[in-house]
Motif scaffolding. Structure first.
Motif, PDB file in Angstrom:
ATOM      1  N   PHE A  52     -21.195  18.788 -16.701  1.00  0.00           N
ATOM      2  CA  PHE A  52     -21.351  20.048 -15.993  1.00  0.00           C
ATOM      3  C   PHE A  52     -22.737  20.160 -15.368  1.00  0.00           C
ATOM      4  CE2 PHE A  52     -21.769  24.607 -15.376  1.00  0.00           C
ATOM      5  CZ  PHE A  52     -20.534  24.908 -14.805  1.00  0.00           C
ATOM      6  N   GLY A  53     -23.758  19.654 -16.051  1.00  0.00           N
ATOM      7  CA  GLY A  53     -25.102  19.638 -15.482  1.00  0.00           C
ATOM      8  C   GLY A  53     -25.152  18.808 -14.207  1.00  0.00           C
ATOM      9  N   PHE A  54     -24.484  17.660 -14.221  1.00  0.00           N
ATOM     10  CA  PHE A  54     -24.380  16.811 -13.035  1.00  0.00           C
ATOM     11  C   PHE A  54     -23.727  17.581 -11.889  1.00  0.00           C
ATOM     12  CE2 PHE A  54     -21.420  14.003 -10.682  1.00  0.00           C
ATOM     13  CZ  PHE A  54     -22.332  13.198 -10.021  1.00  0.00           C
ATOM     14  N   MET A  55     -22.622  18.239 -12.188  1.00  0.00           N
ATOM     15  CA  MET A  55     -21.911  18.992 -11.159  1.00  0.00           C
ATOM     16  C   MET A  55     -22.788  20.111 -10.587  1.00  0.00           C
ATOM     17  SD  MET A  55     -18.076  19.141 -12.763  1.00  0.00           S
ATOM     18  CE  MET A  55     -17.308  19.875 -11.318  1.00  0.00           C
ATOM     19  N   THR A  56     -23.549  20.750 -11.435  1.00  0.00           N
ATOM     20  CA  THR A  56     -24.425  21.834 -10.980  1.00  0.00           C
ATOM     21  C   THR A  56     -25.490  21.308 -10.030  1.00  0.00           C
ATOM     22  OG1 THR A  56     -24.037  23.043 -13.031  1.00  0.00           O
ATOM     23  CG2 THR A  56     -25.990  23.658 -11.752  1.00  0.00           C
ATOM     24  N   ARG A  57     -26.102  20.183 -10.385  1.00  0.00           N
ATOM     25  CA  ARG A  57     -27.125  19.598  -9.519  1.00  0.00           C
ATOM     26  C   ARG A  57     -26.520  19.116  -8.197  1.00  0.00           C
ATOM     27  NH1 ARG A  57     -28.775  18.454 -14.621  1.00  0.00           N
ATOM     28  NH2 ARG A  57     -27.895  16.371 -14.765  1.00  0.00           N
ATOM     29  N   VAL A  58     -25.326  18.526  -8.263  1.00  0.00           N
ATOM     30  CA  VAL A  58     -24.653  18.096  -7.030  1.00  0.00           C
ATOM     31  C   VAL A  58     -24.334  19.301  -6.155  1.00  0.00           C
ATOM     32  CG1 VAL A  58     -22.539  17.091  -6.080  1.00  0.00           C
ATOM     33  CG2 VAL A  58     -23.702  15.966  -7.990  1.00  0.00           C
ATOM     34  N   ALA A  59     -23.901  20.392  -6.772  1.00  0.00           N
ATOM     35  CA  ALA A  59     -23.557  21.595  -6.007  1.00  0.00           C
ATOM     36  C   ALA A  59     -24.747  22.093  -5.190  1.00  0.00           C
ATOM     37  CB  ALA A  59     -23.059  22.686  -6.947  1.00  0.00           C
ATOM     38  N   LEU A  60     -25.946  22.038  -5.757  1.00  0.00           N
ATOM     39  CA  LEU A  60     -27.134  22.487  -5.033  1.00  0.00           C
ATOM     40  C   LEU A  60     -27.406  21.595  -3.818  1.00  0.00           C
ATOM     41  CD1 LEU A  60     -29.421  23.321  -8.081  1.00  0.00           C
ATOM     42  CD2 LEU A  60     -28.223  24.943  -6.590  1.00  0.00           C
TER      43      LEU A  60
END
Length: 108
Positions: A52-60
């Protein structure tokens, strides 16, 4: 260009021929999607928090690029498909986002 630099003002075109082959060679861990002009990759992390942390950083980054992935997450897995809908297939935007995602995944 800085990671995640806004590329929305750049004219985007579908990658074809030698340009497509060269671009795909830059993202060797990604696979072409059967029956669709797109690329995919499956990421596996140690746990849900990392995924989920990966997805959050990718989203930004994706928001800054104005180019958003198709993705699916279950626990520690993130499955991603990239294509550029406005050109009906693969573009340099997909290659750029794939490259940024790979860099982020290495740091998790």
């Amino acid at each position: 260009r800085a990671p995640g630099a806004n590329m929305s003002s750049r004219v985007v075109s579908k990658l074809e021929g030698a340009a497509r082959t060269a671009a795909l060679s830059q993202v060797g861990k990604w696979s072409e999607v059967n029956g669709r002009d797109a690329i995919s990759r499956n990421y596996v992390f140690r746990n849900f928090n990392e995924a989920f942390g990966f997805m959050t950083r990718v989203a930004l980054i994706a928001e800054k690029m104005d180019h958003h992935p198709e993705w699916f997450n279950v626990y520690n897995k993130v499955d991603v498909v990239l294509a550029t809908h406005s050109v009906g297939g693969l573009s340099q935007n997909d290659i750029d986002l794939a490259t940024e995602m790979d860099k982020l995944a290495e740091r998790v």
